[in-house]
Motif scaffolding. Structure first.
Motif, PDB file in Angstrom:
ATOM      1  N   SER A   1      49.242  48.553  30.401  1.00 36.27           N
ATOM      2  CA  SER A   1      49.396  47.197  29.856  1.00 36.27           C
ATOM      3  C   SER A   1      50.407  46.393  30.664  1.00 36.27           C
ATOM      4  O   SER A   1      50.217  45.185  30.887  1.00 36.27           O
ATOM      5  CB  SER A   1      49.827  47.263  28.385  1.00 36.27           C
ATOM      6  N   LEU A   2      51.460  47.041  31.147  1.00 34.20           N
ATOM      7  CA  LEU A   2      52.444  46.350  31.980  1.00 34.20           C
ATOM      8  C   LEU A   2      51.839  45.948  33.321  1.00 34.20           C
ATOM      9  O   LEU A   2      52.130  44.869  33.852  1.00 34.20           O
ATOM     10  CB  LEU A   2      53.668  47.240  32.199  1.00 34.20           C
ATOM     11  N   ILE A   3      50.995  46.806  33.872  1.00 35.05           N
ATOM     12  CA  ILE A   3      50.330  46.478  35.138  1.00 35.05           C
ATOM     13  C   ILE A   3      49.396  45.288  34.952  1.00 35.05           C
ATOM     14  O   ILE A   3      49.316  44.394  35.823  1.00 35.05           O
ATOM     15  CB  ILE A   3      49.574  47.713  35.662  1.00 35.05           C
TER      16      ILE A   3
ATOM     17  N   TRP B   1      46.213  32.283  48.947  1.00 33.21           N
ATOM     18  CA  TRP B   1      45.683  32.330  47.582  1.00 33.21           C
ATOM     19  C   TRP B   1      44.623  33.426  47.453  1.00 33.21           C
ATOM     20  O   TRP B   1      44.476  34.044  46.392  1.00 33.21           O
ATOM     21  CB  TRP B   1      45.100  30.978  47.175  1.00 33.21           C
ATOM     22  N   GLN B   2      43.911  33.681  48.562  1.00 33.08           N
ATOM     23  CA  GLN B   2      42.916  34.743  48.537  1.00 33.08           C
ATOM     24  C   GLN B   2      43.587  36.118  48.408  1.00 33.08           C
ATOM     25  O   GLN B   2      43.069  37.018  47.732  1.00 33.08           O
ATOM     26  CB  GLN B   2      42.074  34.687  49.811  1.00 33.08           C
ATOM     27  N   THR B   3      44.729  36.268  49.067  1.00 31.71           N
ATOM     28  CA  THR B   3      45.478  37.517  48.968  1.00 31.71           C
ATOM     29  C   THR B   3      45.920  37.763  47.531  1.00 31.71           C
ATOM     30  O   THR B   3      45.802  38.886  47.005  1.00 31.71           O
ATOM     31  CB  THR B   3      46.712  37.468  49.896  1.00 31.71           C
ATOM     32  N   PHE B   4      46.427  36.725  46.890  1.00 28.89           N
ATOM     33  CA  PHE B   4      46.831  36.857  45.492  1.00 28.89           C
ATOM     34  C   PHE B   4      45.628  37.159  44.596  1.00 28.89           C
ATOM     35  O   PHE B   4      45.736  37.953  43.651  1.00 28.89           O
ATOM     36  CB  PHE B   4      47.531  35.580  45.021  1.00 28.89           C
TER      37      PHE B   4
ATOM     38  N   LEU C   1      42.583  43.724  41.834  1.00 35.45           N
ATOM     39  CA  LEU C   1      42.804  45.158  42.004  1.00 35.45           C
ATOM     40  C   LEU C   1      43.850  45.668  41.002  1.00 35.45           C
ATOM     41  O   LEU C   1      43.667  46.733  40.393  1.00 35.45           O
ATOM     42  CB  LEU C   1      43.263  45.435  43.438  1.00 35.45           C
ATOM     43  N   THR C   2      44.916  44.907  40.818  1.00 33.59           N
ATOM     44  CA  THR C   2      45.964  45.301  39.872  1.00 33.59           C
ATOM     45  C   THR C   2      45.427  45.329  38.451  1.00 33.59           C
ATOM     46  O   THR C   2      45.676  46.284  37.693  1.00 33.59           O
ATOM     47  CB  THR C   2      47.150  44.326  39.967  1.00 33.59           C
ATOM     48  N   ALA C   3      44.674  44.292  38.070  1.00 33.14           N
ATOM     49  CA  ALA C   3      44.105  44.234  36.719  1.00 33.14           C
ATOM     50  C   ALA C   3      43.102  45.361  36.495  1.00 33.14           C
ATOM     51  O   ALA C   3      43.028  45.939  35.403  1.00 33.14           O
ATOM     52  CB  ALA C   3      43.447  42.880  36.495  1.00 33.14           C
ATOM     53  N   LEU C   4      42.335  45.693  37.530  1.00 37.12           N
ATOM     54  CA  LEU C   4      41.344  46.757  37.420  1.00 37.12           C
ATOM     55  C   LEU C   4      42.013  48.103  37.143  1.00 37.12           C
ATOM     56  O   LEU C   4      41.618  48.839  36.233  1.00 37.12           O
ATOM     57  CB  LEU C   4      40.514  46.834  38.707  1.00 37.12           C
ATOM     58  N   ILE C   5      43.038  48.418  37.918  1.00 38.32           N
ATOM     59  CA  ILE C   5      43.718  49.705  37.742  1.00 38.32           C
ATOM     60  C   ILE C   5      44.451  49.749  36.403  1.00 38.32           C
ATOM     61  O   ILE C   5      44.385  50.754  35.673  1.00 38.32           O
ATOM     62  CB  ILE C   5      44.695  49.948  38.912  1.00 38.32           C
TER      63      ILE C   5
END
Length: 482
Positions: free
Chosen positions: A13-15, A37-40, A46-50
């Motif tokens: 949840s923190l991620i 902006w593409q990098t973000f 990827l962060t939300a997926l994990i």
């Protein structure tokens, strides 16, 4: 074995929350026409997926954490989140390595303020905002942890605040979550007020936003290589000085003031001691600069007070290169970086209350030596200091010193000189920001250190931010036994 599912669910949840935080810098870069902006966007997905996968795979595991799970989550969150926060930094147009990105992210989330980036004046706006957000998130995270977690873990004498956090206030607000929510509201309000005051002094709105976030969090990331020297304005320095002090006082007491106890701050022994130290250092450095460096009264107060309080509170801003003031100033700044502000604040360092507890215990011990049959009870905020608090404080300060020396030796083994090694280890463990000397002092940065030195410093930032024992307990074999 420890049931890791509640830990992984909370960490997930923190991620996810960190991924949500990437939306704002992504939008800023998109509006500014910067390709980062593409990098973000990629890093956010990827962060939300994990994070989402961790939550889904461990859902239904329960929200209650036992003591060992709380220790594991506390360290795990501050060690893992910088790895995700480093992605936008490492893959941006700054072209940094993952080591540099992790160092920068760890420095942000622990509100240390050490940086490896040069050319901040020309850096993409999204990266500048992301650095500010990391420190802002880290600041509120450490305040909530100091109120709700560390007293329960009995780390380094923090149990002395368990009564104040969960008995005095709990009569009005029955759950720690409610207390944390209200403290977060105060934190946001202070940030908005700080931003407004910066804008009144003539600071541009974007700089005011980022600097407000890094001031109230006592983090110290600025949008310029010259830090606050960029603005060179008495009003701006004064606003910053005031809010650095505000950020270094216990936020739980601000809550009590709002709940009808206007004298709560003044009645707190720790706050009085901190403000007395602030006054003493400001006056001392001001007089010294006037007498020995021929500064005018305004210059001495402005530059002396700003920089010594920046180091004391662990903020790490610099309005001038105080490394050029001579041996006395360097020694004083080196000592001040270890002291820190109040427990329950965003400030770093050893914390004022530990020195107060130590001095009170030493005084009662000396009085017993003079009068062996007398009864002398060391008290803190009117309450007797328990034996476990005395032992925790002594153990904390001893272990802090030992780790500092070992970390200094480790950095020196990478080829750095002793000033760079000592100040780098000190600024990492005390979460201050700039070190001393030409290389890592207020006029330099940490980009020139070896990768090994940066990883050692990252570990130092982690262990200093989490009050030492929260991290070291994980290395004990008994911790992992059933």
């Amino acid at each position: 074995m420890i049931d890791l599912r509640p830990v992984l669910y909370t960490l997930g949840s923190l991620i996810v929350l960190l991924a949500v935080g990437m939306i704002l810098p992504m939008i800023v870069d998109l509006v500014a026409g910067n390709p980062d902006w593409q990098t973000f966007a990629i890093a956010m997905c990827l962060t939300a997926l994990i994070g989402g996968m961790l939550m889904l795979s461990t859902r239904g595991s329960g929200d209650n954490l036992n003591l060992r799970q709380a220790f594991l989550l506390t360290t795990g969150a501050w060690a893992v989140l910088p790895a995700f926060a480093a992605m936008p930094i490492s893959f941006s147009e700054l072209d940094l390595s993952f080591t540099d990105g992790y160092f920068e992210a760890m420095s942000g989330l622990t509100t240390t303020g050490s940086t490896v980036i040069t050319g901040l004046d020309y850096a993409p706006p999204g990266i500048l905002l992301w650095r500010g957000l990391l420190q802002w998130f880290g600041g509120i995270g450490i305040v909530v942890m100091a109120v709700a977690v560390l007293p329960m873990l009995q780390v380094g004498g923090m149990q002395v605040f368990k009564v104040e956090s969960f008995e005095t206030v709990e009569k009005i607000l029955p759950r720690a979550a409610q207390i944390s929510g209200l403290i977060s509201g105060i934190y946001v309000a202070f940030t908005a007020l700080c931003m407004f005051c910066y804008m009144l002094t003539g600071m541009e709105s974007f700089d005011a936003l980022v600097n407000a976030m890094t001031t109230i969090s006592t983090g110290g990331f600025s949008n310029s290589d010259s830090s606050f020297g960029k603005y060179d304005h008495l009003g701006t320095d004064t606003v910053c000085l005031i809010f650095m002090i505000v950020g270094s006082m216990p936020f739980i007491l601000f809550l009590q003031v709002l709940r009808g106890r206007p004298l709560a701050l003044w009645r707190d022994e720790q706050t009085r001691g901190f403000l007395a130290l602030v006054l003493f250092l400001c006056v001392s450095v001001t007089i010294w600069l006037m007498v020995w460096k021929s500064f005018t009264l305004e210059e001495a107060f402005r530059y002396g007070s700003f920089n010594i309080i920046s180091v004391l509170t662990g903020t790490g801003y610099a309005s001038t290169d105080y490394g050029q003031w001579g041996a006395f100033a360097i020694t004083l700044f080196f000592i001040a970086m270890f002291i820190g502000g109040c427990a329950g604040s965003t400030s770093c360092g050893i914390k004022i209350f530990r020195f107060q507890v130590l001095l009170k215990c030493m005084r009662s011990w000396m009085e017993r030596m003079v009068q062996p049959n007398g009864v002398f009870i060391a008290r803190y905020n009117g309450r007797p200091i328990p034996d476990d608090v005395r032992a925790s404080v002594m153990n904390f300060m001893t272990l802090f010193l030992v780790i500092f020396l070992l970390l200094s030796l480790g950095i020196a083994m990478t080829g750095e000189d002793w000033i760079t090694s000592l100040s780098s280890a000190g600024t990492a463990m005390a979460n201050v920001g700039p070190g001393l000397g030409d290389k890592v002092g207020p006029a330099g940065n940490f980009g020139g250190l070896t990768d090994m030195a940066k990883w050692l410093m990252s570990f130092g930032m982690l262990i200093g931010r989490l009050e030492v024992f929260s991290v070291l307990v994980l290395f004990s074999p008994r911790f992992w036994r059933a």
